[in-house]
Design a protein around this motif. Structure first.
Motif, PDB file in Angstrom:
ATOM      1  N   GLN A  82      -9.695   7.325  -0.774  1.00 41.06           N
ATOM      2  CA  GLN A  82      -8.460   6.906  -0.111  1.00 41.06           C
ATOM      3  C   GLN A  82      -7.728   8.108   0.484  1.00 41.06           C
ATOM      4  O   GLN A  82      -7.552   9.134  -0.170  1.00 41.06           O
ATOM      5  CB  GLN A  82      -7.564   6.193  -1.122  1.00 41.06           C
ATOM      6  CG  GLN A  82      -6.324   5.550  -0.511  1.00 41.06           C
ATOM      7  CD  GLN A  82      -5.466   4.893  -1.575  1.00 41.06           C
ATOM      8  OE1 GLN A  82      -5.184   5.493  -2.606  1.00 41.06           O
ATOM      9  NE2 GLN A  82      -5.074   3.657  -1.342  1.00 41.06           N
ATOM     10  N   LYS A 126     -11.764  -1.231  -6.104  1.00 43.81           N
ATOM     11  CA  LYS A 126     -12.496  -2.367  -5.528  1.00 43.81           C
ATOM     12  C   LYS A 126     -12.066  -2.718  -4.120  1.00 43.81           C
ATOM     13  O   LYS A 126     -12.704  -3.523  -3.446  1.00 43.81           O
ATOM     14  CB  LYS A 126     -12.330  -3.594  -6.436  1.00 43.81           C
ATOM     15  CG  LYS A 126     -12.951  -3.427  -7.802  1.00 43.81           C
ATOM     16  CD  LYS A 126     -12.775  -4.676  -8.644  1.00 43.81           C
ATOM     17  CE  LYS A 126     -13.405  -4.508 -10.017  1.00 43.81           C
ATOM     18  NZ  LYS A 126     -13.213  -5.713 -10.865  1.00 43.81           N
ATOM     19  N   GLY A 127     -10.959  -2.142  -3.679  1.00 39.27           N
ATOM     20  CA  GLY A 127     -10.464  -2.457  -2.352  1.00 39.27           C
ATOM     21  C   GLY A 127      -9.457  -3.587  -2.382  1.00 39.27           C
ATOM     22  O   GLY A 127      -9.160  -4.171  -3.423  1.00 39.27           O
ATOM     23  N   SER A 128      -8.890  -3.852  -1.237  1.00 44.07           N
ATOM     24  CA  SER A 128      -7.881  -4.913  -1.116  1.00 44.07           C
ATOM     25  C   SER A 128      -8.085  -5.617   0.223  1.00 44.07           C
ATOM     26  O   SER A 128      -9.080  -5.395   0.915  1.00 44.07           O
ATOM     27  CB  SER A 128      -6.481  -4.307  -1.187  1.00 44.07           C
ATOM     28  OG  SER A 128      -6.254  -3.443  -0.078  1.00 44.07           O
ATOM     29  N   LYS A 129      -7.123  -6.457   0.598  1.00 39.87           N
ATOM     30  CA  LYS A 129      -7.226  -7.186   1.856  1.00 39.87           C
ATOM     31  C   LYS A 129      -7.179  -6.245   3.063  1.00 39.87           C
ATOM     32  O   LYS A 129      -7.667  -6.592   4.136  1.00 39.87           O
ATOM     33  CB  LYS A 129      -6.099  -8.207   1.961  1.00 39.87           C
ATOM     34  CG  LYS A 129      -6.184  -9.334   0.934  1.00 39.87           C
ATOM     35  CD  LYS A 129      -5.040 -10.308   1.088  1.00 39.87           C
ATOM     36  CE  LYS A 129      -5.135 -11.445   0.082  1.00 39.87           C
ATOM     37  NZ  LYS A 129      -4.014 -12.411   0.208  1.00 39.87           N
ATOM     38  N   GLN A 141     -12.854   4.653  -9.342  1.00 42.36           N
ATOM     39  CA  GLN A 141     -13.308   3.517  -8.541  1.00 42.36           C
ATOM     40  C   GLN A 141     -12.121   2.653  -8.114  1.00 42.36           C
ATOM     41  O   GLN A 141     -11.117   2.562  -8.798  1.00 42.36           O
ATOM     42  CB  GLN A 141     -14.280   2.657  -9.349  1.00 42.36           C
ATOM     43  CG  GLN A 141     -15.631   3.293  -9.588  1.00 42.36           C
ATOM     44  CD  GLN A 141     -16.579   2.341 -10.301  1.00 42.36           C
ATOM     45  OE1 GLN A 141     -16.257   1.180 -10.520  1.00 42.36           O
ATOM     46  NE2 GLN A 141     -17.762   2.827 -10.648  1.00 42.36           N
ATOM     47  N   GLU A 161      -7.827  -2.674   2.657  1.00 44.06           N
ATOM     48  CA  GLU A 161      -8.571  -1.441   2.416  1.00 44.06           C
ATOM     49  C   GLU A 161      -9.955  -1.759   1.877  1.00 44.06           C
ATOM     50  O   GLU A 161     -10.114  -2.661   1.046  1.00 44.06           O
ATOM     51  CB  GLU A 161      -7.827  -0.544   1.417  1.00 44.06           C
ATOM     52  CG  GLU A 161      -6.500  -0.010   1.936  1.00 44.06           C
ATOM     53  CD  GLU A 161      -5.797   0.830   0.887  1.00 44.06           C
ATOM     54  OE1 GLU A 161      -5.796   2.070   1.027  1.00 44.06           O
ATOM     55  OE2 GLU A 161      -5.266   0.240  -0.077  1.00 44.06           O
ATOM     56  N   PRO A 162     -10.960  -1.019   2.311  1.00 46.60           N
ATOM     57  CA  PRO A 162     -12.329  -1.255   1.833  1.00 46.60           C
ATOM     58  C   PRO A 162     -12.516  -0.649   0.445  1.00 46.60           C
ATOM     59  O   PRO A 162     -11.711   0.164  -0.001  1.00 46.60           O
ATOM     60  CB  PRO A 162     -13.169  -0.507   2.875  1.00 46.60           C
ATOM     61  CG  PRO A 162     -12.290   0.632   3.300  1.00 46.60           C
ATOM     62  CD  PRO A 162     -10.895   0.069   3.301  1.00 46.60           C
ATOM     63  N   PRO A 163     -13.579  -1.039  -0.264  1.00 46.73           N
ATOM     64  CA  PRO A 163     -13.885  -0.382  -1.542  1.00 46.73           C
ATOM     65  C   PRO A 163     -14.087   1.115  -1.326  1.00 46.73           C
ATOM     66  O   PRO A 163     -14.776   1.531  -0.387  1.00 46.73           O
ATOM     67  CB  PRO A 163     -15.183  -1.069  -1.980  1.00 46.73           C
ATOM     68  CG  PRO A 163     -15.169  -2.391  -1.283  1.00 46.73           C
ATOM     69  CD  PRO A 163     -14.510  -2.143   0.041  1.00 46.73           C
ATOM     70  N   GLN A 164     -13.483   1.888  -2.153  1.00 43.51           N
ATOM     71  CA  GLN A 164     -13.571   3.338  -2.037  1.00 43.51           C
ATOM     72  C   GLN A 164     -13.064   3.967  -3.338  1.00 43.51           C
ATOM     73  O   GLN A 164     -12.662   3.268  -4.261  1.00 43.51           O
ATOM     74  CB  GLN A 164     -12.733   3.848  -0.846  1.00 43.51           C
ATOM     75  CG  GLN A 164     -11.291   3.415  -0.905  1.00 43.51           C
ATOM     76  CD  GLN A 164     -10.515   3.738   0.358  1.00 43.51           C
ATOM     77  OE1 GLN A 164      -9.362   3.405   0.486  1.00 43.51           O
ATOM     78  NE2 GLN A 164     -11.125   4.405   1.311  1.00 43.51           N
ATOM     79  N   ASP A 216     -15.079   8.880   4.496  1.00 45.67           N
ATOM     80  CA  ASP A 216     -14.152   7.775   4.229  1.00 45.67           C
ATOM     81  C   ASP A 216     -14.465   7.094   2.895  1.00 45.67           C
ATOM     82  O   ASP A 216     -14.283   5.887   2.747  1.00 45.67           O
ATOM     83  CB  ASP A 216     -14.196   6.746   5.363  1.00 45.67           C
ATOM     84  CG  ASP A 216     -12.975   5.815   5.352  1.00 45.67           C
ATOM     85  OD1 ASP A 216     -11.902   6.273   4.896  1.00 45.67           O
ATOM     86  OD2 ASP A 216     -13.089   4.662   5.776  1.00 45.67           O
TER      87      ASP A 216
END
Length: 367
Positions: free
Chosen positions: A166, A260-263, A258, A265-268, A163
């Motif tokens: 994305q 940073k992620g969002s509300k 890279q 989705e995690p950083p990935q 994981d």
């Protein structure tokens, strides 16, 4: 005084005859055959097929010969011919995971499952002119070893298991066909990728380079670059199952970027993607970088105003046939337009002179 130059059909016919004469060159030198161009100028053939949206090495080689090596003109010829062909059906999406790779490298994993396959590449050459190629009767040696053409898994699949990248689930939605429908904005990713794969290699390369220099925040790794042969399958309604109708050589690139992620989705990591006919790796990498830059809004990232992040700017100017047509039309007769412009400039000069006389008269009167 400027007057319209009269020519007509005889002048045009003579120009065509002169073009054919120049194309042939010195008659003492053997003529290039289509087969020679196809086999020995394969990278040029691949570019013409990619930007011409037609996979046919023989026709692409013929177009290059007819165009005297002008690849954009050859693309124009190939696209014009493609419009005359009947559309008999739609193939299944190709499975690049089953590709028989001639070249497969990753900049992210040294010990990639399936191994690195350098294949035919200029990457490790010294860029020194090889004067042996100018000698007559050179006999090239076949490559040593036996190529491993077993299917190799996608590198990004291993990141997906943890994981770390994305997920991009497959969609059953039929994407629009850019060769049959005009480009509209905003464009979905499928349409953007079509435009980029048809786009001029130099333009897409320039946009990709701009992202690496800071105009788009695109710090990418090449997760995988692969070149090889895939089967093209088509469903035959009368048979009730798919059959292989041929094979094509493709270049596929997936970049890892890279995120940073969002509300939600995690950083990935996220991907940029490029897929082009033939061995066209510079174009595929460029396409993947620009694809990722154009995903800024979709991923909720800040749009810095960089050219490569401007969907309309990139897609509206990437097509070399449209660009060439608009640029080169200005060398064709514009006599009437120019006469009107010249008359306008003369009138403006008369008015300026008259105004100057008035100002001078007022100044004298004041003195």
């Amino acid at each position: 005084m400027y007057v319209a130059v009269k020519g007509g059909e005889r002048a045009i016919d003579a120009a065509h005859e002169w073009l054919a004469h120049e194309r042939r060159g010195d008659r003492a030198v053997p003529e290039l055959s289509v087969a020679q161009i196809r086999e020995q100028m394969s990278l040029a053939v691949n570019r013409v097929m990619a930007e011409g949206s037609l996979y046919d090495p023989d026709l692409a080689a013929l177009a290059i010969k007819q165009a005297r090596g002008d690849l954009i003109e050859a693309v124009f010829l190939l696209r014009a011919y493609r419009t005359t062909l009947p559309r008999i059906g739609t193939s299944r999406p190709v499975d690049t995971g089953t590709m028989r790779c001639d070249r497969r490298v990753s900049a992210t994993f040294k010990d990639a499952p399936g191994g690195q396959v350098l294949g035919p590449t200029f990457d490790y050459t010294h860029r020194l002119l090889d004067f042996k190629l100018a000698a007559e009767g050179e006999v090239p040696q076949p490559p040593s070893g036996t190529p491993d053409t077993t299917p190799k898994p996608h590198i990004t699949g291993f990141l997906g298991r943890d994981d770390l990248i994305q997920d991009e689930p497959a969609s059953d939605e039929v994407p629009p066909d850019l060769t049959r429908e005009p480009l509209e904005f905003p464009a979905g990713r499928a349409l953007r990728l079509q435009a980029l794969t048809r786009g001029d290699e130099g333009f897409v390369l320039g946009m990709a380079y701009s992202t690496q220099r800071g105009y788009g925040r695109n710090h990418a790794f090449v997760g995988e670059l692969r070149i090889g042969t895939v089967e093209v399958e088509m469903e035959i309604p009368e048979l009730g199952f798919d059959i292989c109708i041929g094979e094509v050589v493709l270049t596929e690139c997936e970049t890892v970027n890279q995120f940073k992620g969002s509300k939600v989705e995690p950083p990935q990591f996220t991907r940029g993607y490029g897929l082009v006919f033939g061995q066209t790796e510079r174009k595929a990498i460029s396409m993947a970088l620009v694809d990722r830059a154009l995903r800024a809004e979709e991923l909720g990232e800040e749009n810095t105003g960089a050219p490569a992040q401007d969907e309309e700017f990139v897609l509206a100017h990437s097509d070399n046939i449209q660009a060439t047509g608009f640029l080169e039309h200005i060398k064709l007769p514009h006599y009437v337009d120019f006469q009107s412009e010249m008359e306008l400039v003369r009138r403006m000069r008369r008015e300026a002179a008259a105004q100057g006389d008035v100002v001078a008269g007022q100044k004298e009167a004041a003195e």
